[in-house]
Design a protein around this motif. Structure first.
Motif, PDB file in Angstrom:
ATOM      1  N   ALA A  63       4.605   8.032  -0.436  1.00  0.00           N
ATOM      2  CA  ALA A  63       5.116   9.051  -1.705  1.00  0.00           C
ATOM      3  C   ALA A  63       4.898  10.527  -1.334  1.00  0.00           C
ATOM      4  N   TYR A  64       5.503  11.389  -2.248  1.00  0.00           N
ATOM      5  CA  TYR A  64       5.062  12.721  -2.228  1.00  0.00           C
ATOM      6  C   TYR A  64       6.002  13.236  -3.426  1.00  0.00           C
ATOM      7  N   PRO A  65       5.231  14.215  -4.272  1.00  0.00           N
ATOM      8  CA  PRO A  65       3.792  14.330  -4.264  1.00  0.00           C
ATOM      9  C   PRO A  65       3.125  12.967  -4.619  1.00  0.00           C
ATOM     10  N   GLY A  66       1.682  13.267  -4.735  1.00  0.00           N
ATOM     11  CA  GLY A  66       0.805  12.033  -4.759  1.00  0.00           C
ATOM     12  C   GLY A  66       0.582  11.814  -6.242  1.00  0.00           C
ATOM     13  N   PRO A  67      -0.179  10.875  -6.835  1.00  0.00           N
ATOM     14  CA  PRO A  67      -0.553  10.854  -8.238  1.00  0.00           C
ATOM     15  C   PRO A  67      -1.284  11.647  -8.973  1.00  0.00           C
ATOM     16  N   ASP A  68      -2.292  12.302  -7.816  1.00  0.00           N
ATOM     17  CA  ASP A  68      -3.178  13.250  -8.235  1.00  0.00           C
ATOM     18  C   ASP A  68      -2.423  14.774  -8.447  1.00  0.00           C
ATOM     19  N   GLU A  69      -1.200  14.880  -8.306  1.00  0.00           N
ATOM     20  CA  GLU A  69      -0.359  16.221  -8.471  1.00  0.00           C
ATOM     21  C   GLU A  69       0.820  15.727  -9.378  1.00  0.00           C
ATOM     22  N   VAL A  70       1.332  14.661  -9.453  1.00  0.00           N
ATOM     23  CA  VAL A  70       2.238  14.146 -10.541  1.00  0.00           C
ATOM     24  C   VAL A  70       1.985  12.815 -11.100  1.00  0.00           C
ATOM     25  N   ALA A  71       1.620  12.860 -12.307  1.00  0.00           N
ATOM     26  CA  ALA A  71       1.349  11.371 -12.842  1.00  0.00           C
ATOM     27  C   ALA A  71       2.411  10.566 -13.006  1.00  0.00           C
ATOM     28  N   VAL A  79       0.939  -1.112  -0.062  1.00  0.00           N
ATOM     29  CA  VAL A  79      -0.054   0.018   0.058  1.00  0.00           C
ATOM     30  C   VAL A  79       0.974   1.005  -0.131  1.00  0.00           C
ATOM     31  N   ILE A  80       0.610   2.129  -0.985  1.00  0.00           N
ATOM     32  CA  ILE A  80       1.573   3.379  -1.159  1.00  0.00           C
ATOM     33  C   ILE A  80       0.653   4.563  -0.642  1.00  0.00           C
ATOM     34  N   TRP A  81       1.140   5.141   0.646  1.00  0.00           N
ATOM     35  CA  TRP A  81       0.211   6.208   1.030  1.00  0.00           C
ATOM     36  C   TRP A  81       1.011   7.623   0.439  1.00  0.00           C
ATOM     37  N   THR A  82       0.322   8.589   0.376  1.00  0.00           N
ATOM     38  CA  THR A  82       0.684  10.000  -0.120  1.00  0.00           C
ATOM     39  C   THR A  82       0.751  11.054   0.913  1.00  0.00           C
TER      40      THR A  82
END
Length: 163
Positions: free
Chosen positions: A145-153, A97-100
């Motif tokens: 992770a940072y940033p999340g996939p909603d910010e960086v594809a 599970v990868i958290w943002t």
């Protein structure tokens, strides 16, 4: 008579949807992940660790299970399965599970929590994002992770997870 194409879909209207969903038709969004169940060795240590790492509130806690809830409603169920239970990496089923993180400061806070828990902490850099991996009290991998996939594809798959 109203044309069926003009009929309002059942459920919330666009002006009632969260900002990230506004303008997206409900039937095209698909399901969202709501909860994760994690089997752990040491229930108390794991509950304390995940509460601190994920900045979640404990809403239910028994002698063998805990329910943590985040500010966005996401839930983590922790279930004690005993100190001898195995975690077979490479078998069918979810493995990670990868958290943002909520921001750069939160990412640094998560890194501190992971480093305080384990000396097995790794940092991986992708195109425009960073992932840190540590271990929980049961030795399970925990990734933030940072940033999340909603910010960086995400335009690549980190090789560590499929090699």
């Amino acid at each position: 008579m109203m044309d069926p194409k003009e009929a309002a879909p059942s459920g919330p209207h666009d002006d009632q949807l969260p900002a990230e969903s506004a303008g997206t038709r409900p039937e095209t969004r698909g399901p969202r992940l709501a909860s994760v169940v994690v089997f752990v060795h040491d229930h108390d240590a794991s509950a304390d660790f995940y509460q601190e790492l994920l900045n979640m509130e404990v809403t239910v806690r028994t002698t063998t299970a805990t329910l943590l809830v985040g500010h966005n409603g996401f839930q983590v169920y922790l279930r004690a399965v005993g100190p001898q239970a195995a975690h077979p990496v490479g078998h069918v089923g979810a493995q990670y599970v990868i958290w943002t993180a909520d921001g750069p400061g939160d990412f640094q806070r998560c890194e501190r929590v992971l480093r305080a828990q384990s000396d097995r902490v790794y940092t991986m850099h992708g195109e425009g994002f960073t992932v840190i991996e540590g271990r929980d009290p049961s030795g399970l991998p925990v990734l933030v992770a940072y940033p999340g996939p909603d910010e960086v594809a995400r335009l690549e798959i980190i090789s560590r997870y499929y090699v």
